[in-house]
Design a protein around this motif. Structure first.
Motif, PDB file in Angstrom:
ATOM      1  N   PHE A   8       6.104   1.980  -9.186  1.00 19.64           N
ATOM      2  CA  PHE A   8       5.633   0.982  -8.224  1.00 19.64           C
ATOM      3  C   PHE A   8       6.382  -0.330  -8.390  1.00 19.64           C
ATOM      4  O   PHE A   8       6.882  -0.902  -7.413  1.00 19.64           O
ATOM      5  N   ASP A  37       0.838  -1.208   0.000  1.00 20.53           N
ATOM      6  CA  ASP A  37       0.000   0.000   0.000  1.00 20.53           C
ATOM      7  C   ASP A  37       0.865   1.248   0.000  1.00 20.53           C
ATOM      8  O   ASP A  37       0.631   2.191  -0.777  1.00 20.53           O
ATOM      9  N   LEU A  55      -2.984  -0.091 -10.618  1.00 16.01           N
ATOM     10  CA  LEU A  55      -2.249  -0.485  -9.418  1.00 16.01           C
ATOM     11  C   LEU A  55      -3.052  -1.459  -8.567  1.00 16.01           C
ATOM     12  O   LEU A  55      -2.473  -2.243  -7.807  1.00 16.01           O
ATOM     13  N   VAL A  75       2.833   3.207 -12.364  1.00 15.25           N
ATOM     14  CA  VAL A  75       2.936   1.754 -12.265  1.00 15.25           C
ATOM     15  C   VAL A  75       4.398   1.322 -12.393  1.00 15.25           C
ATOM     16  O   VAL A  75       4.867   0.423 -11.678  1.00 15.25           O
ATOM     17  N   ALA A  93       2.509   1.801  -3.410  1.00 15.70           N
ATOM     18  CA  ALA A  93       1.567   2.315  -4.415  1.00 15.70           C
ATOM     19  C   ALA A  93       1.313   3.803  -4.206  1.00 15.70           C
ATOM     20  O   ALA A  93       1.333   4.594  -5.169  1.00 15.70           O
ATOM     21  N   SER A 142      -1.430  -4.886  -7.412  1.00 16.04           N
ATOM     22  CA  SER A 142      -1.362  -5.235  -5.995  1.00 16.04           C
ATOM     23  C   SER A 142      -1.971  -6.609  -5.738  1.00 16.04           C
ATOM     24  O   SER A 142      -1.427  -7.414  -4.967  1.00 16.04           O
ATOM     25  N   PHE A 196      -4.906  -0.548  -1.645  1.00 14.37           N
ATOM     26  CA  PHE A 196      -3.952  -1.456  -2.275  1.00 14.37           C
ATOM     27  C   PHE A 196      -3.569  -2.604  -1.329  1.00 14.37           C
ATOM     28  O   PHE A 196      -3.292  -3.713  -1.781  1.00 14.37           O
TER      29      PHE A 196
END
Length: 295
Positions: free
Chosen positions: A283, A25, A116, A280, A28, A120, A72
């Motif tokens: 991430f 989380d 995302l 993304v 993200a 996740s 997330f």
């Protein structure tokens, strides 16, 4: 931190899972903060301006990101627990409502909730299957687990920008991007990010180089919606010329980006799809380097 929850003592499994979900989380949200804080992005909202947008600003995005906290982590747990596609879809719809409440009904992060969110959930599946958290494995999980549902079961609203652009020009959007496992990120954006960061040791340069690489290569439905195929081609050409001139490695790269930004604002263009994919990319970079330090 590299945690294998499947080999952790039983008494620590729940804590380990919750710690990982929270970390995902955080990554993200951090990626979304990194994207919005990248200044002078062509046509996009950033700390110093609203780009081509009159209905949103930097504060709108910050409020939106804050509204996403916890989502997330939930999606990671859903993936790990093999929740149905419909459960993931419902969570996304509920999160979009929360986002719009935080932004006075402005769509700031619908793409992030979708992109995302599935990334996740795929991380949760990777951990369930005891797979290393690499971008390749995460994306393979998306394809294996949800490609059919995304392609055949996810409702496409006929009046959405993406569907209108598909019908008019044949340009595909976020659903196809996720369903095929973020191919442009795996093959282009993430390698660009790693290479630029290694070469410059500068996160800002790596992010901008990656964004311009995405703009140069992606048939961004946001650009098509605002300017048609002609402006999409023009935007891609300007990004390609920037990269061919050296990109962020040229002495006056910020001035070159500003020139592109001026053109985008003049033409009311906003490469929102490219911005979503930049987040993304960041991430995936964060996940890979936290759970696989040798990457």
């Amino acid at each position: 931190m590299s945690v294998n929850v499947l080999s952790t003592p039983v008494s620590d499994v729940l804590f380990s899972k919750q710690a990982i979900w929270q970390q995902i989380d955080d990554f993200a949200l951090d990626a979304l903060y990194e994207e919005i804080n990248l200044d002078n992005k062509p046509g996009l909202v950033c700390p110093s301006g609203n780009g081509s947008h009159s209905d949103m600003n930097y504060d709108t995005f910050i409020a939106s990101i804050q509204s996403l906290r916890g989502y997330f982590a939930t999606l990671s747990a859903y993936g790990h627990d093999n929740k149905d596609f419909d459960d993931i879809k419902k969570a996304g719809i509920e999160q979009e409502i929360k986002m719009r409440q935080a932004t006075n009904n402005i769509n700031t992060h619908k793409g992030a909730i979708f992109n995302l969110g599935f990334a996740s959930a795929a991380i949760g599946k990777c951990l369930q299957d005891n797979q290393t958290l690499t971008t390749q494995n995460i994306c393979a999980q998306i394809v294996e687990s949800w490609q059919y549902d995304l392609t055949h079961r996810l409702e496409r609203k006929a009046d959405s920008h993406g569907q209108q652009m598909y019908k008019k020009y044949g340009v595909t959007g976020a659903i196809e991007m996720v369903a095929t496992g973020f191919q442009i990120i795996q093959n282009l954006a993430l390698p660009c990010f790693y290479e630029t960061l290694y070469r410059t040791q500068d996160f800002e340069k790596a992010a901008m180089q990656t964004l311009m690489t995405l703009i140069a290569s992606l048939s961004d439905t946001n650009l098509v919606w605002r300017g048609g195929m002609v402006d999409l081609t023009n935007a891609q050409t300007m990004a390609k010329q920037f990269l061919q001139a050296g990109g962020v490695h040229q002495p006056k790269w910020r001035q070159a980006v500003s020139t592109i930004n001026d053109y985008f604002i003049h033409r009311n263009l906003s490469p929102g799809g490219s911005a979503d994919l930049l987040a993304v990319t960041i991430f995936f970079y964060k996940v890979e380097n936290e759970f696989n330090p040798s990457v």
